[in-house]
Design a protein around this motif. Structure first.
Motif, PDB file in Angstrom:
ATOM      1  N   GLY A  24      72.034  76.495  17.956  1.00 49.02           N
ATOM      2  CA  GLY A  24      72.279  75.088  18.295  1.00 49.02           C
ATOM      3  C   GLY A  24      71.953  74.111  17.191  1.00 49.02           C
ATOM      4  O   GLY A  24      72.414  74.250  16.049  1.00 49.02           O
ATOM      5  N   ARG A  25      71.100  73.154  17.542  1.00 46.58           N
ATOM      6  CA  ARG A  25      70.788  72.000  16.690  1.00 46.58           C
ATOM      7  C   ARG A  25      70.411  72.364  15.258  1.00 46.58           C
ATOM      8  O   ARG A  25      70.839  71.728  14.301  1.00 46.58           O
ATOM      9  N   GLY A  26      69.542  73.361  15.094  1.00 43.27           N
ATOM     10  CA  GLY A  26      69.219  73.830  13.747  1.00 43.27           C
ATOM     11  C   GLY A  26      68.246  72.972  12.963  1.00 43.27           C
ATOM     12  O   GLY A  26      68.243  72.980  11.733  1.00 43.27           O
ATOM     13  N   SER A  27      67.353  72.254  13.667  1.00 42.16           N
ATOM     14  CA  SER A  27      66.417  71.419  12.906  1.00 42.16           C
ATOM     15  C   SER A  27      65.356  72.272  12.192  1.00 42.16           C
ATOM     16  O   SER A  27      64.899  71.918  11.106  1.00 42.16           O
ATOM     17  N   ASN A  28      64.990  73.406  12.783  1.00 38.82           N
ATOM     18  CA  ASN A  28      64.058  74.297  12.067  1.00 38.82           C
ATOM     19  C   ASN A  28      64.752  74.929  10.864  1.00 38.82           C
ATOM     20  O   ASN A  28      64.134  75.119   9.816  1.00 38.82           O
ATOM     21  N   LEU A  29      66.024  75.261  11.025  1.00 38.91           N
ATOM     22  CA  LEU A  29      66.802  75.750   9.877  1.00 38.91           C
ATOM     23  C   LEU A  29      66.791  74.699   8.778  1.00 38.91           C
ATOM     24  O   LEU A  29      66.565  75.017   7.603  1.00 38.91           O
ATOM     25  N   ALA A 101      65.492  80.991  14.916  1.00 40.37           N
ATOM     26  CA  ALA A 101      65.208  79.547  14.981  1.00 40.37           C
ATOM     27  C   ALA A 101      66.111  78.926  16.044  1.00 40.37           C
ATOM     28  O   ALA A 101      67.181  78.420  15.742  1.00 40.37           O
ATOM     29  N   GLY A 102      65.657  79.055  17.294  1.00 37.18           N
ATOM     30  CA  GLY A 102      66.474  78.546  18.387  1.00 37.18           C
ATOM     31  C   GLY A 102      67.656  79.454  18.676  1.00 37.18           C
ATOM     32  O   GLY A 102      68.707  79.000  19.111  1.00 37.18           O
ATOM     33  N   ILE A 122      60.095  81.179  16.284  1.00 36.94           N
ATOM     34  CA  ILE A 122      59.273  80.004  16.563  1.00 36.94           C
ATOM     35  C   ILE A 122      59.461  79.621  18.018  1.00 36.94           C
ATOM     36  O   ILE A 122      60.585  79.594  18.531  1.00 36.94           O
ATOM     37  N   HIS A 123      58.325  79.357  18.679  1.00 35.45           N
ATOM     38  CA  HIS A 123      58.350  79.049  20.114  1.00 35.45           C
ATOM     39  C   HIS A 123      57.614  77.732  20.347  1.00 35.45           C
ATOM     40  O   HIS A 123      56.528  77.523  19.799  1.00 35.45           O
ATOM     41  N   PRO A 124      58.191  76.856  21.200  1.00 33.20           N
ATOM     42  CA  PRO A 124      57.569  75.542  21.380  1.00 33.20           C
ATOM     43  C   PRO A 124      56.439  75.499  22.402  1.00 33.20           C
ATOM     44  O   PRO A 124      56.487  74.749  23.379  1.00 33.20           O
ATOM     45  N   LEU A 185      58.160  69.231  17.909  1.00 38.48           N
ATOM     46  CA  LEU A 185      59.210  69.592  16.941  1.00 38.48           C
ATOM     47  C   LEU A 185      58.784  69.243  15.519  1.00 38.48           C
ATOM     48  O   LEU A 185      59.014  69.994  14.571  1.00 38.48           O
ATOM     49  N   GLU A 188      56.675  71.898  14.453  1.00 38.31           N
ATOM     50  CA  GLU A 188      57.462  73.120  14.183  1.00 38.31           C
ATOM     51  C   GLU A 188      58.005  73.110  12.756  1.00 38.31           C
ATOM     52  O   GLU A 188      58.026  74.133  12.076  1.00 38.31           O
TER      53      GLU A 188
END
Ligand code: GRF
Length: 233
Positions: A24-29, A101-102, A122-124, A185, A188
């Motif tokens: 999805g969003r990919g903010s951790n990427l 990552a998601g 990664i887990h929130p 986030l 993260e």
């Protein structure tokens, strides 16, 4: 050695090849992409795989010039076949560490076993609290004072496995899911690059189901603690 020389030395030094799996969003990427762009960061992203062709994160990878592949589970007859194709692509790209990552598909024990201690997620939440989905809602409902995120090695059980890095954030009295998830986030995006860096530098060892850093069971380099801004590493 000047800063420039040491940066150049790191560029030419072997950097750990990572493959990032998203849905999805990919903010951790994005956080990993930004860290990998630093000259002294010891890892590089060689492949991004998405289970969703419309994942926002794919565009970030393309923009950064990183090869991408999409695997849609419904195009495969079995989970084994789906995972097998992902495994092949990762190996063809020379991936040494898989970063979930998601990624919204549960991987088969065969895949997880093949990448044992070479796959992280990664887990929130502050595991082992709040495994599974809707972690922020559940943290608010439980009335916990601290919440956070965890980077851990992947095992067969969902959201289980040796913990590499955790970050704690406070839960404020007026928090809702939106404010709390934004605070987590943010943590993260610091935790995941830190965990990858520690692994890439060879500082992480899994012993007896727990992670040792620099050979000792000492959380200091792997803890981003509350209150926010207090970072020890
Ligand atoms: C993050 O909250 C992560 O902890 C969880 O899924 C979410 C992915 O967000 N596993 P993003 O795609 O990295 O923005």
């Amino acid at each position: 050695m000047t800063e420039m020389q040491s940066a150049m030395q790191m560029r030419s030094a072997k950097r750990l090849k990572i493959g990032v799996l998203i849905s999805g969003r990919g903010s951790n990427l994005q956080a990993l992409i930004e860290n990998c762009a630093q000259p002294d960061y010891p890892a590089q992203i060689v492949l991004v795989i998405s289970s969703n062709p419309d994942a926002f994160g794919l565009a970030a990878a393309v923009k950064a010039g990183i090869p991408t592949k999409v695997f849609q589970h419904r195009k495969y007859r079995t989970r084994e076949e789906f995972d097998g194709e992902i495994d092949k692509a990762l190996r063809a790209a020379g991936v040494e560490l898989v970063c979930l990552a998601g990624f919204m598909r549960v991987l088969t024990p065969t895949f997880v076993g093949a990448w044992r201690d070479k796959i992280i997620n990664i887990h929130p939440s502050l595991l082992p609290a709040f495994r599974g989905l809707h972690t922020h809602e559940r943290a608010l409902a439980a009335g916990v004072r601290f919440h956070g995120c965890t980077v851990h090695f992947v095992r067969d059980e969902l959201d289980d496995g040796p913990i590499v890095v955790q970050a704690a954030v406070p839960v404020e009295p007026d928090d809702d899911v939106e404010t709390l998830s934004a605070r987590v986030l943010n943590a993260e995006h610091r935790c995941y690059p830190l965990a990858v860096k520690l692994i890439a530098l060879g500082r992480v060892q899994v012993v007896g189901g727990r992670v040792l850093i620099d050979g000792v069971e000492r959380p200091d380099p792997a803890l981003i603690g509350a209150p926010e801004g207090v970072t020890r590493h």
